[in-house]
Structures are given as C-alpha cells and as structure tokens.
Design an enzyme around this catalytic site. Structure first.
Site, PDB file in Angstrom:
ATOM      1  N   VAL A  65       0.869  -1.180   0.000  1.00 23.70           N
ATOM      2  CA  VAL A  65       0.000   0.000   0.000  1.00 23.70           C
ATOM      3  C   VAL A  65       0.900   1.223   0.000  1.00 23.70           C
ATOM      4  O   VAL A  65       2.083   1.133   0.320  1.00 23.70           O
ATOM      5  CB  VAL A  65      -0.953   0.039   1.227  1.00 23.70           C
ATOM      6  CG1 VAL A  65      -1.975  -1.076   1.147  1.00 23.70           C
ATOM      7  CG2 VAL A  65      -0.167  -0.025   2.526  1.00 23.70           C
ATOM      8  N   SER A  66       0.334   2.369  -0.353  1.00 23.27           N
ATOM      9  CA  SER A  66       1.151   3.578  -0.479  1.00 23.27           C
ATOM     10  C   SER A  66       1.391   4.303   0.838  1.00 23.27           C
ATOM     11  O   SER A  66       2.422   4.932   1.031  1.00 23.27           O
ATOM     12  CB  SER A  66       0.513   4.549  -1.484  1.00 23.27           C
ATOM     13  OG  SER A  66       0.647   4.047  -2.789  1.00 23.27           O
TER      14      SER A  66
END
Length: 211
Positions: A65-66
């Site tokens: 995920v970012s």
C-alpha cells in the site's frame, strides 16, 4: 515389486486428462513400462514424483500500500493471498509487504523478493494487482522472473478503475522527492496542492469524455 497403474488410474491421481498423459509420455516426462500383453502401465514411483513436486511449489506473497493509513487494506491483501495459496496447494515460504509508493524501486520487501528470485528460493509470486508490484514496467519484471523459472500470479488482474487516489499519492511522493530539502515547506505545500488540483481537473475531464 513396484505397483503399476493403468492410464485411467494415473490420470485420476494426477488430476489430468488422458490426452495430457499421452503428451507427457511422448515428451519423456513420465516413464512407462510395457506388459507381456502389449499394454503400457505407469510405475507408481513416476506418479509419486509428480505429486511430491506439486506439493513443493514455493510461493511468496507480496502486498503493498502507499501510505500507513491503508494498513487494513494491506492485511486484506495478505489474508486473501494466503487463502488463495492454500486453495492452490502452494507452500507459502515468505510474506513480504511494503508501505511505499509503487514508483519506489528501493522498497525493502521488493528488494528481498528480488533476492529470493535470484537465489531460486521461490516458484511463484502472488499479488492482488499488477500495480502492487510496480506502477510501470510490470512486463519487464515478469520476463525477468520467468528467466529464473518464477511465475507471477496476479489474482485480480488489472487495477480497479476507482483506485486513482493511490496513484495521485504516488505521483505526489515523486514530486515531493524531486523538490528535495532545498525548497521551503510552504512552497512544497503550494506545489503539492497545485498538482492535486490539476489531477482532479484532468480526472473530471476524463469522466466527461467517458460520459
């Protein structure tokens, strides 16, 4: 004396069709013996060899995920891929995860994955979407892994159409990185806000075109 199986029995144990069995025999993948009556039989040791190999498929789960506020999504990826591996009969040897931009090539999890592939310690890499591994150049990584005998399995295929927010965050992280420490925080904020506004306007134009 070793147990000899009829073709039908061999197909049932291997979960393959009769035509696949014949092809494997022609290609020399499975050894057969011929009985006095001229019929061929498959030694059980040949079946056992394939069953053991199938059980030894080593899988690495990779999730990304970012940002840290997406940790729930990170765990969802891992849980789903773990269940997927179990259903496929894969042996999960490593679970790797990153909280970083898909444009960042120096992710710890990604670098460890490359080492596992280089060391021939994995047979298949499991990811939910292509962009979990990389935003760009997925085909190059896929080809590289293939030369090492490693397959990438993308469970869900393409990224969802509504997943633009994370791409925006990835682009913002690059812009911020390029800005570096030489730019005052206020100017960085203005720049980031300007980019967000521009991307929002472009997305709006795309929606109009599609409509």
């Amino acid at each position: 004396m070793e147990r000899l199986l009829r073709p039908k029995e061999a197909c049932q144990l291997l979960s393959i069709s009769y035509s696949t069995l014949l092809r494997w025999i022609r290609e020399g993948k499975i050894r057969v013996v011929t009985t006095e009556g001229g019929k061929y039989r498959i030694p059980y040791s040949e079946i056992k060899k394939y069953l053991e190999k199938r059980e030894e498929i080593r899988a690495v789960i990779y999730a990304r995920v970012s940002s840290s506020d997406q940790k729930e999504d990170l765990e969802r990826q891992i849980n789903y891929l773990t269940n997927y591996a179990t259903a496929k009969g894969y042996k999960v040897v490593e679970v790797l995860k990153d909280i970083a931009s898909g444009l960042n090539t120096q992710r710890k999890g990604l670098l460890k994955l490359f080492k596992l592939v280089e060391g021939r310690s994995v047979d298949v890499v499991l990811i939910t979407y292509k962009d979990r591994l990389t935003r760009f150049g997925f085909e190059y990584i896929e080809e590289l892994f293939s030369t090492m005998g490693v397959k990438i399995e993308v469970v869900f295929g393409e990224e969802p159409k509504d997943a633009t927010q994370e791409l925006v965050e990835d682009l913002i992280s690059i812009i911020t990185s390029f800005a570096g420490n030489g730019m005052r925080s206020h100017k960085k904020t203005v720049l980031v806000q300007g980019v967000k506004k521009l991307i929002g306007e472009l997305s709006g134009e795309d929606d109009k075109v599609k409509g």
